[in-house]
Structures are given as structure tokens and as C-alpha cells.
Design a protein around this motif. Structure first.
Motif, PDB file in Angstrom:
ATOM      1  N   PHE A  96       0.858  -1.191   0.000  1.00  0.00           N
ATOM      2  CA  PHE A  96       0.000   0.000   0.000  1.00  0.00           C
ATOM      3  C   PHE A  96       0.892   1.239   0.000  1.00  0.00           C
ATOM      4  CE2 PHE A  96      -2.257  -3.477   1.953  1.00  0.00           C
ATOM      5  CZ  PHE A  96      -3.510  -3.422   1.351  1.00  0.00           C
ATOM      6  N   ASP A  97       0.621   2.166  -0.928  1.00  0.00           N
ATOM      7  CA  ASP A  97       1.462   3.346  -1.117  1.00  0.00           C
ATOM      8  C   ASP A  97       0.783   4.631  -0.649  1.00  0.00           C
ATOM      9  OD1 ASP A  97       3.206   1.626  -2.343  1.00  0.00           O
ATOM     10  OD2 ASP A  97       3.321   2.730  -4.236  1.00  0.00           O
ATOM     11  N   ASP A  98       1.629   5.632  -0.364  1.00  0.00           N
ATOM     12  CA  ASP A  98       1.270   7.047  -0.211  1.00  0.00           C
ATOM     13  C   ASP A  98       0.841   7.462   1.187  1.00  0.00           C
ATOM     14  OD1 ASP A  98       1.808   7.156  -2.867  1.00  0.00           O
ATOM     15  OD2 ASP A  98      -0.211   7.680  -3.526  1.00  0.00           O
ATOM     16  N   GLY A  99       0.553   6.521   2.076  1.00  0.00           N
ATOM     17  CA  GLY A  99       0.079   6.863   3.408  1.00  0.00           C
ATOM     18  C   GLY A  99       1.212   7.237   4.337  1.00  0.00           C
ATOM     19  N   PRO A 100       0.877   7.186   5.650  1.00  0.00           N
ATOM     20  CA  PRO A 100      -0.414   6.764   6.190  1.00  0.00           C
ATOM     21  C   PRO A 100      -1.437   7.899   6.190  1.00  0.00           C
ATOM     22  CG  PRO A 100       1.099   7.200   7.978  1.00  0.00           C
ATOM     23  CD  PRO A 100       1.886   7.395   6.705  1.00  0.00           C
ATOM     24  N   ASP A 101      -2.690   7.523   5.994  1.00  0.00           N
ATOM     25  CA  ASP A 101      -3.795   8.477   5.995  1.00  0.00           C
ATOM     26  C   ASP A 101      -4.791   8.043   7.073  1.00  0.00           C
ATOM     27  OD1 ASP A 101      -6.270   9.826   5.445  1.00  0.00           O
ATOM     28  OD2 ASP A 101      -5.585  10.197   3.400  1.00  0.00           O
ATOM     29  N   PRO A 102      -5.083   8.897   8.040  1.00  0.00           N
ATOM     30  CA  PRO A 102      -5.972   8.494   9.136  1.00  0.00           C
ATOM     31  C   PRO A 102      -7.388   8.168   8.706  1.00  0.00           C
ATOM     32  CG  PRO A 102      -5.511  10.853   9.234  1.00  0.00           C
ATOM     33  CD  PRO A 102      -4.584  10.266   8.199  1.00  0.00           C
ATOM     34  N   ARG A 103      -7.758   8.534   7.479  1.00  0.00           N
ATOM     35  CA  ARG A 103      -9.106   8.212   6.991  1.00  0.00           C
ATOM     36  C   ARG A 103      -9.212   6.781   6.496  1.00  0.00           C
ATOM     37  NH1 ARG A 103      -9.536  12.730   2.506  1.00  0.00           N
ATOM     38  NH2 ARG A 103      -7.394  11.959   2.266  1.00  0.00           N
ATOM     39  N   TYR A 104      -8.109   6.199   5.993  1.00  0.00           N
ATOM     40  CA  TYR A 104      -8.183   4.886   5.350  1.00  0.00           C
ATOM     41  C   TYR A 104      -7.214   3.851   5.918  1.00  0.00           C
ATOM     42  CZ  TYR A 104     -10.347   8.136   2.109  1.00  0.00           C
ATOM     43  OH  TYR A 104     -11.122   9.126   1.569  1.00  0.00           O
ATOM     44  N   THR A 105      -6.023   4.280   6.318  1.00  0.00           N
ATOM     45  CA  THR A 105      -5.033   3.326   6.807  1.00  0.00           C
ATOM     46  C   THR A 105      -5.525   2.517   8.001  1.00  0.00           C
ATOM     47  OG1 THR A 105      -3.289   4.801   6.005  1.00  0.00           O
ATOM     48  CG2 THR A 105      -2.633   3.042   7.528  1.00  0.00           C
ATOM     49  N   PRO A 106      -6.207   3.117   8.995  1.00  0.00           N
ATOM     50  CA  PRO A 106      -6.682   2.307  10.118  1.00  0.00           C
ATOM     51  C   PRO A 106      -7.624   1.187   9.693  1.00  0.00           C
ATOM     52  CG  PRO A 106      -6.713   4.621  10.710  1.00  0.00           C
ATOM     53  CD  PRO A 106      -6.434   4.563   9.234  1.00  0.00           C
ATOM     54  N   ASP A 107      -8.493   1.446   8.710  1.00  0.00           N
ATOM     55  CA  ASP A 107      -9.412   0.402   8.251  1.00  0.00           C
ATOM     56  C   ASP A 107      -8.651  -0.730   7.567  1.00  0.00           C
ATOM     57  OD1 ASP A 107     -11.692   1.683   9.181  1.00  0.00           O
ATOM     58  OD2 ASP A 107     -11.979   2.811   7.324  1.00  0.00           O
ATOM     59  N   ILE A 108      -7.618  -0.384   6.796  1.00  0.00           N
ATOM     60  CA  ILE A 108      -6.806  -1.414   6.152  1.00  0.00           C
ATOM     61  C   ILE A 108      -6.071  -2.236   7.209  1.00  0.00           C
ATOM     62  CG2 ILE A 108      -4.746  -1.754   4.724  1.00  0.00           C
ATOM     63  CD1 ILE A 108      -5.776   0.526   2.951  1.00  0.00           C
ATOM     64  N   LEU A 109      -5.512  -1.564   8.205  1.00  0.00           N
ATOM     65  CA  LEU A 109      -4.838  -2.272   9.286  1.00  0.00           C
ATOM     66  C   LEU A 109      -5.806  -3.170  10.050  1.00  0.00           C
ATOM     67  CD1 LEU A 109      -2.529   0.585  10.616  1.00  0.00           C
ATOM     68  CD2 LEU A 109      -1.794  -1.515   9.466  1.00  0.00           C
ATOM     69  N   ASP A 110      -7.029  -2.704  10.244  1.00  0.00           N
ATOM     70  CA  ASP A 110      -8.032  -3.523  10.938  1.00  0.00           C
ATOM     71  C   ASP A 110      -8.304  -4.813  10.177  1.00  0.00           C
ATOM     72  OD1 ASP A 110      -8.274  -1.620  12.922  1.00  0.00           O
ATOM     73  OD2 ASP A 110     -10.162  -0.781  12.167  1.00  0.00           O
ATOM     74  N   THR A 111      -8.470  -4.698   8.859  1.00  0.00           N
ATOM     75  CA  THR A 111      -8.757  -5.882   8.048  1.00  0.00           C
ATOM     76  C   THR A 111      -7.581  -6.853   8.065  1.00  0.00           C
ATOM     77  OG1 THR A 111     -10.237  -4.620   6.595  1.00  0.00           O
ATOM     78  CG2 THR A 111      -9.376  -6.706   5.739  1.00  0.00           C
ATOM     79  N   LEU A 112      -6.376  -6.342   7.925  1.00  0.00           N
ATOM     80  CA  LEU A 112      -5.189  -7.200   7.965  1.00  0.00           C
ATOM     81  C   LEU A 112      -5.079  -7.899   9.319  1.00  0.00           C
ATOM     82  CD1 LEU A 112      -2.654  -4.769   6.249  1.00  0.00           C
ATOM     83  CD2 LEU A 112      -3.711  -6.795   5.215  1.00  0.00           C
TER      84      LEU A 112
END
Length: 277
Positions: A96-112
Motif C-alpha cells: 500500500f502506497d502514499d500513506g499513512p492516511d488516518p481516513r483509510y489506513t486504520p481500516d486497512i490495518l483492521d482488516t489485515l
């Protein structure tokens, strides 16, 4: 910078990268079956400024420089980026590129986390500086953080001193927030040049590109992103997605769809680890 000026600048950068783009031979990175196992790779900061959102334009990797030069005890100076991995069984890497972004990165981390999967995050220094807690969480949860430069410029249009500054500042921020200096870097826009390879090696980093581009920055819809990952899935594949640089809600939803399917299909989603000299 005004919005119309920023858009004009991005179009110029993208046009320059397109003119320089050239196809090449894929590099290969060897992975072990265990996510924690080591991996043998294939043969005066400027003043702080207000962060800019990285551009959404994406290009194919610039390659074709020939075989790597190696020196004992040093990171190889490559002439092309690594594009895929090789390991036991059905091994894949999600990036995953360009982050971290508090709007989307936490959701991606949650899924992982929900699926006990590790991934790679190629972060921009200006984004990492603004969100050090997210890098700390990546460290806590076993993810690998790579260097995606400080402000996401087109490296092929910069001098060596500026490229070094972009890389080095980001290394420092990653070390401060994640706990270690990065061992991987990825050129913005996939636009590589000789200086980027040389400076990356001097900073102890290997260049990693990708095998499957989800093109999620075009906002094609979560189902399309999912289909691209599932159709491109194969042993050794490195998947490119984004967790910042625009509205990444489709990328978040797509990950929730394709990740369990990849696992059900027998893929081992892991991260690379390099041998230390």
C-alpha cells in the motif's frame, strides 16, 4: 499552492514520467514460507513545510538497466527494481502506497489484523510525520514499512542532492516512528533512475516495484479492484494498492472482499525480510 497550479504541476510531472518510461526485465525477490524468516534478495534537512497530498498519477516501473552490482556487506546497487517474489507454495505480497492516511489506513490495518496477515506500507515522509501513531501501530502488528520519498516527486526530474534529501528525511521519520530504518523503497510513479538505485543502496534499501497494479487510484469500484487482484493472483505476485493520495474507500472495501478469498484459495500473504550482512 493553489488548486489549479497544483493540478498543472501534476500533469507536467506525469507527462515527463510517461516520456521517460521504458519496459524492462522483472526482478525477483526470494521469500521463505515463514513471514518472520529472513529473505535473500535476488541477484542538513530543509525546513519543515506544510505536507502536500501525493499525486494520484501512476506509471509502470522504469527498468532495463541490466544486472545488479554487488559488494560484500553492502546493499546491491540494482539497475532495475524487484517486481515479484519467489517462495514456497502460493506466496503473495500486498503493498500500500502514499500513506499513512488516518481516513483509510486504520481500516486497512483492521482488516489485515482480522485475518492475521502482514503487508508492506510504502509511506511518504510528510504523511508519516503527520501520523506517527499509525507507523507505530504498523510496527506493533508486524507490518513492513518502506520509503516512498518525502513529498512524492518525480525522481527522474530531480538532482542527486534532492533525491537524497527526499529519501533520507523519510528514513529518519520512519526510524523515529516505526522503530527501524527502512530496508525497502519504491519510487513515486514507478519512475526509477540510476541515482535512485544508487542512493537507495547507500541508505541500505532495496527497490521493490510490483507485479499487479490494481489501478485503484482511478476509482474503478471495489468490485473491479477485487477482480483485478483475484485475476492477477499467482505465486510470487506483488500487489500495488494505495491507502492515501485520494479517496481510498474503494480500496478499503476491496481488501475486505479479496483478502479472505485469497486465503481460501491457499495463498500465503506475507512480507519480505532481507538477510543482514
Amino acid at each position: 499552492m493553489k488548486k489549479d497550479q497544483l493540478l498543472t504541476r501534476r500533469r507536467v510531472l506525469a507527462a515527463g514520467a510517461a516520456a521517460a518510461c521504458a519496459a524492462g526485465t522483472a526482478g525477483l525477490l526470494t521469500l521463505g514460507g515463514d513471514p518472520a524468516a529472513p529473505v535473500a534478495p535476488a541477484p542538513g534537512a530543509p525546513a519543515r513545510r506544510v505536507p502536500m497530498k501525493p499525486s494520484a498519477y501512476r506509471l509502470q516501473p522504469l527498468t532495463g538497466y541490466g544486472p545488479p552490482r554487488t559488494a560484500p556487506g553492502r546493499t546491491p546497487v540494482r539497475r532495475e527494481p524487484l517486481l515479484r517474489v519467489s517462495g514456497r507454495g502460493r506466496t503473495m505480497v500486498l503493498t500500500f502506497d502514499d500513506g499513512p492516511d488516518p481516513r483509510y489506513t486504520p481500516d486497512i490495518l483492521d482488516t489485515l489484523r482480522d485475518y492475521d496477515v502482514r503487508a508492506m506500507f510504502f509511506v511518504c515522509g510528510e504523511m508519516a510525520e503527520a501520523n506517527p501513531d499509525l507507523l507505530a501501530r504498523m510496527a506493533d502488528e508486524g507490518h513492513v514499512v518502506g520509503n516512498h520519498t518525502w513529498s512524492h516527486p518525480l525522481l527522474t526530474r530531480l538532482g542527486r542532492a534532492r533525491i537524497r534529501t527526499e529519501m533520507e528525511r523519510t528514513c529518519d521519520i520512519i526510524e523515529e516512528a516505526w522503530g527501524d530504518r527502512p530496508e525497502w523503497f519504491r519510487a513515486p510513479y514507478g519512475a526509477w533512475n540510476r541515482a535512485a538505485f544508487q542512493l537507495g543502496a547507500e541508505l541500505g534499501m532495496e527497490p521493490l516495484a510490483w507485479t499487479v497494479d490494481t489501478l485503484d487510484w482511478t476509482s474503478p469500484g471495489a468490485r473491479t479492484i477485487t477482480r483485478r487482484v483475484e485475476n492477477g493472483a499467482a505465486p510470487g505476485v506483488v500487489v500495488l494498492s494505495h491507502d492515501a493520495g485520494g479517496d481510498r474507500s474503494q480500496s478499503v472495501r476491496a481488501l475486505r472482499e479479496y483478502l479472505p478469498q485469497l486465503l481460501d484459495d491457499g495463498y500465503h500473504i506475507t512480507v519480505p525480510r532481507r538477510h543482514h550482512a
